[in-house]
Design a protein around this motif. Structure first.
Motif, PDB file in Angstrom:
ATOM      1  N   ALA A  20      48.250   3.508  49.936  1.00  0.00           N
ATOM      2  CA  ALA A  20      49.283   4.866  49.984  1.00  0.00           C
ATOM      3  C   ALA A  20      48.643   5.708  51.142  1.00  0.00           C
ATOM      4  O   ALA A  20      49.172   6.412  51.226  1.00  0.00           O
ATOM      5  CB  ALA A  20      48.772   5.389  48.277  1.00  0.00           C
ATOM      6  N   PRO A  21      47.404   5.401  51.422  1.00  0.00           N
ATOM      7  CA  PRO A  21      46.784   6.171  52.038  1.00  0.00           C
ATOM      8  C   PRO A  21      47.480   6.022  53.518  1.00  0.00           C
ATOM      9  O   PRO A  21      47.290   6.789  54.441  1.00  0.00           O
ATOM     10  CB  PRO A  21      45.499   5.653  52.509  1.00  0.00           C
ATOM     11  CG  PRO A  21      45.092   5.385  51.051  1.00  0.00           C
ATOM     12  CD  PRO A  21      46.253   4.567  50.771  1.00  0.00           C
TER      13      PRO A  21
ATOM     14  N   THR B  26      50.979   6.446  53.731  1.00  0.00           N
ATOM     15  CA  THR B  26      51.403   7.451  52.902  1.00  0.00           C
ATOM     16  C   THR B  26      51.239   9.587  53.947  1.00  0.00           C
ATOM     17  O   THR B  26      52.445  10.031  53.259  1.00  0.00           O
ATOM     18  CB  THR B  26      53.036   7.113  52.796  1.00  0.00           C
ATOM     19  OG1 THR B  26      51.902   7.685  51.761  1.00  0.00           O
ATOM     20  CG2 THR B  26      52.911   6.368  52.251  1.00  0.00           C
ATOM     21  N   VAL B  27      49.892   9.479  53.779  1.00  0.00           N
ATOM     22  CA  VAL B  27      48.768  10.195  53.799  1.00  0.00           C
ATOM     23  C   VAL B  27      48.963  10.898  55.046  1.00  0.00           C
ATOM     24  O   VAL B  27      47.695  10.107  55.646  1.00  0.00           O
ATOM     25  CB  VAL B  27      47.165  10.437  53.017  1.00  0.00           C
ATOM     26  CG1 VAL B  27      47.273  11.609  52.800  1.00  0.00           C
ATOM     27  CG2 VAL B  27      48.385  10.084  51.340  1.00  0.00           C
ATOM     28  N   SER B  28      48.538  12.232  55.839  1.00  0.00           N
ATOM     29  CA  SER B  28      48.209  12.878  56.861  1.00  0.00           C
ATOM     30  C   SER B  28      46.310  12.514  56.900  1.00  0.00           C
ATOM     31  O   SER B  28      46.213  12.882  56.557  1.00  0.00           O
ATOM     32  CB  SER B  28      48.483  14.150  57.718  1.00  0.00           C
ATOM     33  OG  SER B  28      48.203  15.060  58.230  1.00  0.00           O
ATOM     34  N   TYR B  29      47.158  12.175  58.484  1.00  0.00           N
ATOM     35  CA  TYR B  29      44.707  11.887  58.864  1.00  0.00           C
ATOM     36  C   TYR B  29      44.375  13.380  59.042  1.00  0.00           C
ATOM     37  O   TYR B  29      42.895  13.118  58.202  1.00  0.00           O
ATOM     38  CB  TYR B  29      44.963  11.350  60.565  1.00  0.00           C
ATOM     39  CG  TYR B  29      45.588  10.210  60.631  1.00  0.00           C
ATOM     40  CD1 TYR B  29      45.915   9.675  59.710  1.00  0.00           C
ATOM     41  CD2 TYR B  29      44.876   9.566  61.736  1.00  0.00           C
ATOM     42  CE1 TYR B  29      45.779   8.016  60.347  1.00  0.00           C
ATOM     43  CE2 TYR B  29      45.287   7.735  62.431  1.00  0.00           C
ATOM     44  CZ  TYR B  29      45.617   7.458  61.606  1.00  0.00           C
ATOM     45  OH  TYR B  29      46.152   6.301  61.336  1.00  0.00           O
TER      46      TYR B  29
ATOM     47  N   ILE C  98      44.929  15.258  56.220  1.00  0.00           N
ATOM     48  CA  ILE C  98      44.362  15.777  54.407  1.00  0.00           C
ATOM     49  C   ILE C  98      43.016  14.911  54.285  1.00  0.00           C
ATOM     50  O   ILE C  98      42.928  15.212  53.421  1.00  0.00           O
ATOM     51  CB  ILE C  98      45.333  14.977  53.994  1.00  0.00           C
ATOM     52  CG1 ILE C  98      46.929  16.189  54.043  1.00  0.00           C
ATOM     53  CG2 ILE C  98      45.310  15.148  52.587  1.00  0.00           C
ATOM     54  CD1 ILE C  98      46.853  17.604  53.485  1.00  0.00           C
ATOM     55  N   VAL C  99      43.502  13.597  55.287  1.00  0.00           N
ATOM     56  CA  VAL C  99      42.330  12.627  54.597  1.00  0.00           C
ATOM     57  C   VAL C  99      41.105  12.921  54.884  1.00  0.00           C
ATOM     58  O   VAL C  99      40.404  12.971  54.652  1.00  0.00           O
ATOM     59  CB  VAL C  99      42.955  10.793  55.080  1.00  0.00           C
ATOM     60  CG1 VAL C  99      41.258  10.521  55.114  1.00  0.00           C
ATOM     61  CG2 VAL C  99      43.590  10.643  54.587  1.00  0.00           C
TER      62      VAL C  99
ATOM     63  N   GLY D 220      40.085  16.356  52.967  1.00  0.00           N
ATOM     64  CA  GLY D 220      39.602  15.483  51.759  1.00  0.00           C
ATOM     65  C   GLY D 220      37.753  15.494  52.183  1.00  0.00           C
ATOM     66  O   GLY D 220      37.204  15.536  51.157  1.00  0.00           O
TER      67      GLY D 220
ATOM     68  N   ILE E 217      41.318   4.742  56.442  1.00  0.00           N
ATOM     69  CA  ILE E 217      42.896   5.366  57.334  1.00  0.00           C
ATOM     70  C   ILE E 217      42.936   3.639  57.780  1.00  0.00           C
ATOM     71  O   ILE E 217      44.657   2.946  57.678  1.00  0.00           O
ATOM     72  CB  ILE E 217      42.939   5.738  58.236  1.00  0.00           C
ATOM     73  CG1 ILE E 217      41.784   5.787  59.476  1.00  0.00           C
ATOM     74  CG2 ILE E 217      42.595   7.553  57.592  1.00  0.00           C
ATOM     75  CD1 ILE E 217      41.928   6.454  60.671  1.00  0.00           C
TER      76      ILE E 217
END
Length: 255
Positions: free
Chosen positions: A101-102, A104-107, A109-110, A113, A137
């Motif tokens: 899943a990570p 698909t997540v924007s850097y 947002i990571v 968070g 990532i």
């Protein structure tokens, strides 16, 4: 009509590499501005950046974070892939989805968070926290590469080793890891490449000791300079070197 595909291919390569070519060309500019007309060639700016302590320090930080985080990410990715590929676990499909899943997540947002979590925990921002972010990532990528390479051939060899009396640790170290060496190397070098020039997470999770992309960003705030072109050329050289190592040592077909 036969020339049309070749013209399209040439146009695509020009579109991709023309900015890089301009960057490298004007890194040898003798003047103070990286714009035409070309005044050179000169190694003046390479000498300046290699003598700059802040830049060389940032370069060392980037290498340390890239190699350290990549080693951790590949190790964790291999262990997760081995566990999910070789053992029947409840909710294995869900676990695989959560591991991927990570990707698909924007850097951004990571990074935000992790910044919130680390701030709540009272952890000081440093190269270590940036390395943790890069592990987050790069772990999904390493897991995906290794998991896709774990087929029946390795499993049969592992069973044979167990039948001959090898312990589980020896099976992993002496059979599984050597057979997966190309996949592990590919995951490691790709992780190094992604971590090497990553900016957002490194910017959010560092404070005083910064990586090279963050240092370049701080230099950009004062305007364009041939020094930036020289730094960019060195970064490009490192990336190309990593790709060539992958091609020669990992992806090259063996007779």
């Amino acid at each position: 009509m036969r020339a049309l595909p070749w013209l399209y291919l040439a146009a695509a390569f020009v579109f991709i590499y023309l900015p890089v070519g301009a960057l490298v060309l004007f890194s040898f500019q003798g003047g103070a501005l990286p714009v035409p007309p070309f005044d050179g060639p000169s190694l003046r700016w390479y000498g300046e950046i290699l003598a700059d302590r802040d830049l060389t320090s940032a370069l060392g930080h980037s290498l340390a974070v890239a190699f350290g985080s990549s080693a951790v990410a590949v190790t964790l990715g291999f262990l997760a892939a081995y566990g999910l590929a070789r053992h029947v676990l409840p909710g294995a499909t869900l676990v695989r989805g959560l591991l991927i899943a990570p990707l698909t997540v924007s850097y951004l947002i990571v990074g935000l968070g992790l910044l919130i979590v680390l701030t709540r925990l009272g952890a000081p921002l440093s190269l270590m926290t940036a390395g943790i972010g890069h592990v987050v990532i790069n772990l999904p990528l390493a897991f995906a590469i290794v998991y896709a390479s774990m087929g029946a051939q390795q499993q049969n060899a592992e069973r044979a080793a167990r039948d001959l009396g090898a312990s589980e640790a020896k099976v992993i170290l002496l059979v599984t890891v050597p057979m997966l060496a190309p996949a592990l190397a590919a995951a490691f070098f790709l992780s190094v490449t992604l971590s090497w020039d990553e900016f957002i997470i490194a910017f959010l999770l560092t404070r005083f000791d910064v990586t090279l992309p963050v240092e370049i960003w701080s230099m950009l705030r004062s305007g364009l300079s041939p020094r930036l072109n020289a730094i960019g050329s060195l970064v490009f050289l490192v990336s190309v070197t990593v790709v060539l190592i992958l091609e020669l040592l990992v992806f090259r077909k063996r007779p």
